[in-house]
Write an enzyme that holds these catalytic residues in place. Structure first.
Site, PDB file in Angstrom:
ATOM      1  N   VAL A 263       0.872  -1.361   0.085  1.00 30.71           N
ATOM      2  CA  VAL A 263      -0.040  -0.119   0.068  1.00 30.71           C
ATOM      3  C   VAL A 263       0.941   1.205  -0.061  1.00 30.71           C
ATOM      4  O   VAL A 263       0.653   2.354  -0.880  1.00 30.71           O
ATOM      5  CB  VAL A 263      -0.774  -0.065   1.333  1.00 30.71           C
ATOM      6  CG1 VAL A 263      -1.698   1.494   1.538  1.00 30.71           C
ATOM      7  CG2 VAL A 263      -2.108  -1.073   1.041  1.00 30.71           C
TER       8      VAL A 263
ATOM      9  N   LEU B 144      -6.963  -0.295  -3.030  1.00 34.95           N
ATOM     10  CA  LEU B 144      -6.340  -0.984  -4.177  1.00 34.95           C
ATOM     11  C   LEU B 144      -6.498  -2.413  -4.158  1.00 34.95           C
ATOM     12  O   LEU B 144      -6.641  -2.966  -3.007  1.00 34.95           O
ATOM     13  CB  LEU B 144      -5.069  -0.477  -4.316  1.00 34.95           C
ATOM     14  CG  LEU B 144      -3.933  -0.836  -3.034  1.00 34.95           C
ATOM     15  CD1 LEU B 144      -3.554  -2.062  -3.101  1.00 34.95           C
ATOM     16  CD2 LEU B 144      -2.882   0.291  -3.196  1.00 34.95           C
TER      17      LEU B 144
ATOM     18  N   LYS C  90     -14.324   0.520   5.343  1.00 29.33           N
ATOM     19  CA  LYS C  90     -13.300  -0.552   4.724  1.00 29.33           C
ATOM     20  C   LYS C  90     -13.669  -2.063   5.211  1.00 29.33           C
ATOM     21  O   LYS C  90     -13.623  -2.861   4.386  1.00 29.33           O
ATOM     22  CB  LYS C  90     -11.947  -0.042   5.278  1.00 29.33           C
ATOM     23  CG  LYS C  90     -10.740  -1.038   4.994  1.00 29.33           C
ATOM     24  CD  LYS C  90     -10.481  -0.961   3.270  1.00 29.33           C
ATOM     25  CE  LYS C  90      -9.486  -2.083   3.138  1.00 29.33           C
ATOM     26  NZ  LYS C  90      -9.344  -2.525   1.661  1.00 29.33           N
TER      27      LYS C  90
ATOM     28  N   PHE D 198     -16.753 -11.040  -8.563  1.00 25.72           N
ATOM     29  CA  PHE D 198     -16.828 -11.682  -7.224  1.00 25.72           C
ATOM     30  C   PHE D 198     -17.825 -12.843  -7.215  1.00 25.72           C
ATOM     31  O   PHE D 198     -18.172 -13.246  -6.269  1.00 25.72           O
ATOM     32  CB  PHE D 198     -16.746 -10.847  -6.065  1.00 25.72           C
ATOM     33  CG  PHE D 198     -15.455 -10.116  -5.622  1.00 25.72           C
ATOM     34  CD1 PHE D 198     -14.546 -10.628  -4.741  1.00 25.72           C
ATOM     35  CD2 PHE D 198     -15.171  -9.017  -6.398  1.00 25.72           C
ATOM     36  CE1 PHE D 198     -13.391  -9.786  -4.634  1.00 25.72           C
ATOM     37  CE2 PHE D 198     -13.979  -8.427  -6.443  1.00 25.72           C
ATOM     38  CZ  PHE D 198     -12.916  -8.862  -5.668  1.00 25.72           C
TER      39      PHE D 198
ATOM     40  N   CYS E 260      -5.769  -9.513   2.915  1.00 25.28           N
ATOM     41  CA  CYS E 260      -6.712  -8.498   3.311  1.00 25.28           C
ATOM     42  C   CYS E 260      -7.937  -9.320   3.592  1.00 25.28           C
ATOM     43  O   CYS E 260      -8.475  -9.171   5.005  1.00 25.28           O
ATOM     44  CB  CYS E 260      -7.228  -7.558   2.110  1.00 25.28           C
ATOM     45  SG  CYS E 260      -5.655  -6.149   2.097  1.00 25.28           S
TER      46      CYS E 260
END
Ligand SMILES: NC(=O)c1ccc[n+]([C@@H]2O[C@H](COP(=O)([O-])OP(=O)(O)OC[C@H]3O[C@@H](n4cnc5c(N)ncnc54)[C@H](O)[C@@H]3O)[C@@H](O)[C@H]2O)c1
Length: 438
Positions: free
Chosen positions: A11, A153, A208, A253, A264
């Site tokens: 990141v 990202l 998030k 997805f 993540c």
């Protein structure tokens, strides 16, 4: 604007390189001296398409600098991003010790107003804790702000994502912080007209975790559907297509496979479950998402066992070690589940990955690694596909069959056409698809 980014990993480095490309003057700080030395030599510590050229261009233009000192970084810029790791800690909760350390060091070294921005993925209310930490460790009463600016990202397309974001989310508590954040992102807002959402810090932090958990839910959902497909003769790809064309659902997805991995999704879902538990809410839905993801791998392991019967001494080729194509990241990769399981069962492995081999070999130095996918297949009793690299998709079944000892494929990513494989005489098992596609 001068900007410091602490943490120069996937990141931090991508963000720093992109900010400098947009005209800002950026210092990337990392306490891993090896990484800083590599970057000074223009060697990339991670693989990400297009990153090296971007870094080189901006270093040469004098807009991108590297350092191992938070003190230097604090002196350099008014805005300091925290992009350090937040790995899983006790009972799945995020380990925030690196985040706290950065907050402390910035507080100890600042000599005027600073905006400290959480870019790392952190639990809701981390902003409050950071504020307390800053106040505790500051040497004088200096004004500061905290902001949250979660990163969305995707490894493998990280630079593309930064240059064409779906949205930019910013959590702030003051007009000054909102203006500084707007100034940083103004070049890309002007260029792409993307949404710039300003909200309170807790909402940004939660956005998030909620986003990643929702995407993981989509993956577990389609994997659960794939299990029903396998029991009924339905084809999960056709079901997913039929679902995905509904604009309320969307096609992304909905690829059935060996389950989600990476740095993540597993950790962010675990952390979200833990945050909710701590707050007194039992997030049962996400606990099921976790369980489906775990059992999906076990299910694929059973497919392998069914095909091989006796695993001991069988030659198994594994194509793909990275958790997805386009990255060398193996954190929580499905390969880290299958390789130890197969080693324990006595299989002899031949492993191939175009960029993640080195990272994997650091953990499994005694395994055989091949230069090409075809080399891995030579003499193999079974092929297990774990990452849908273009090189794997491009394999010709006829040529594969010629070099394998037994034409047996367990395709954890549905890269091959079941009908073609069947016509070539393969024993072919994939996820949620009948043996022969209709
Ligand atoms: N990797 C992704 O795709 C992604 C996407 C979105 C968000 N995130 C989040 O961003 C954060 C960073 O993830 P990453 O994948 O870049 O991690 P990473 O492990 O690649 O990089 C973290 C870096 O921080 C450095 N670091 C740790 N403590 C430090 C300190 N005290 N001072 C200076 N440097 C320090 C480490 O040496 C390392 O280089 C995590 O919270 C992650 O959840 C990651």
């Amino acid at each position: 604007m001068n900007i410091t980014i602490v943490g120069t990993g996937y990141v931090g480095l991508v963000t720093g390189a992109c900010f400098s490309e947009w005209g800002h003057n950026v210092m990337c700080v990392d306490n891993d001296q090896r990484k800083v030395d590599m970057l000074h030599r223009m060697e990339m510590p991670i693989y990400e398409d297009g990153l090296e050229a971007l870094v080189r261009r901006n270093v040469e233009a004098g807009r991108l600098h590297f350092s191992n000192s938070i003190k230097e970084g604090t002196a350099f810029a008014e805005v300091i991003f925290i992009a350090v790791g937040t790995p899983p800690g006790y009972r799945g909760a995020a380990n925030l010790s690196y985040v706290e350390q950065v907050g402390r060091e910035v507080a100890e070294n600042m000599d005027g107003y600073r905006l400290l921005v959480e870019k790392s993925t952190v639990p809701v209310n981390t902003g409050e804790q950071l504020k307390r930490t800053m106040s505790k460790y500051m040497k004088a009463d200096i004004p500061f702000d905290i902001a949250s600016n979660p990163e969305f990202l995707k490894e493998g397309t990280a630079i593309e994502d930064a240059f064409d974001p779906d949205r930019i989310v910013v959590g702030v508590e003051s007009e000054r912080a909102a203006q500084l954040m707007r100034e940083i992102y103004e070049p890309i807002i002007q260029k792409t007209n993307c949404a710039f959402l300003v909200m309170n810090i807790a909402s940004a932090e939660l956005t998030k975790h909620a986003s990643n958990s929702f995407l993981a839910t989509k993956i577990s959902f389609i994997n659960a559907v794939s299990r029903v497909c396998e029991l009924t003769g339905a084809n999960v790809e056709q079901v997913a297509q039929g679902m995905g064309l509904d604009r309320r659902i969307g096609p992304k997805f909905l690829n059935a496979g060996v389950g989600y991995g990476g740095s993540c999704f597993p950790k962010d879902v675990d952390a979200f479950v833990q945050i909710a538990d701590n707050l007194g809410y039992d997030f049962e839905l996400l606990k099921t998402v976790q369980r489906v993801n775990k059992t999906q791998r076990e299910h694929v392991m059973q497919m392998i066992q069914r095909e091989l019967w006796v695993v001991q001494d069988k030659e198994v080729a594994i194509l793909g070690l990275a958790f997805k194509p386009g990255t060398d990241d193996i954190r929580e990769s499905p390969s880290l589940y299958f390789v130890p399981q197969l080693i324990e069962a006595g299989a002899k492995l031949r492993l191939w990955d175009p960029v993640a081999e080195q990272n994997f070999a650091e953990r499994f130095p005694d395994q055989r690694y091949t230069k090409t996918p075809m080399e891995a297949l030579e003499g193999a009793d079974l092929l297990l596909v774990l990452t849908e690299w273009p090189e794997v998709k491009a394999l010709e079944p006829e040529a594969m069959k010629k070099v394998m000892r037994c034409p047996v494929v367990v395709d954890g990513r549905n890269v091959f056409d079941p009908k073609v494989m069947h016509d070539q005489g393969f024993s072919y098992t994939s996820i949620g698809r009948p043996g022969i596609a209709v």
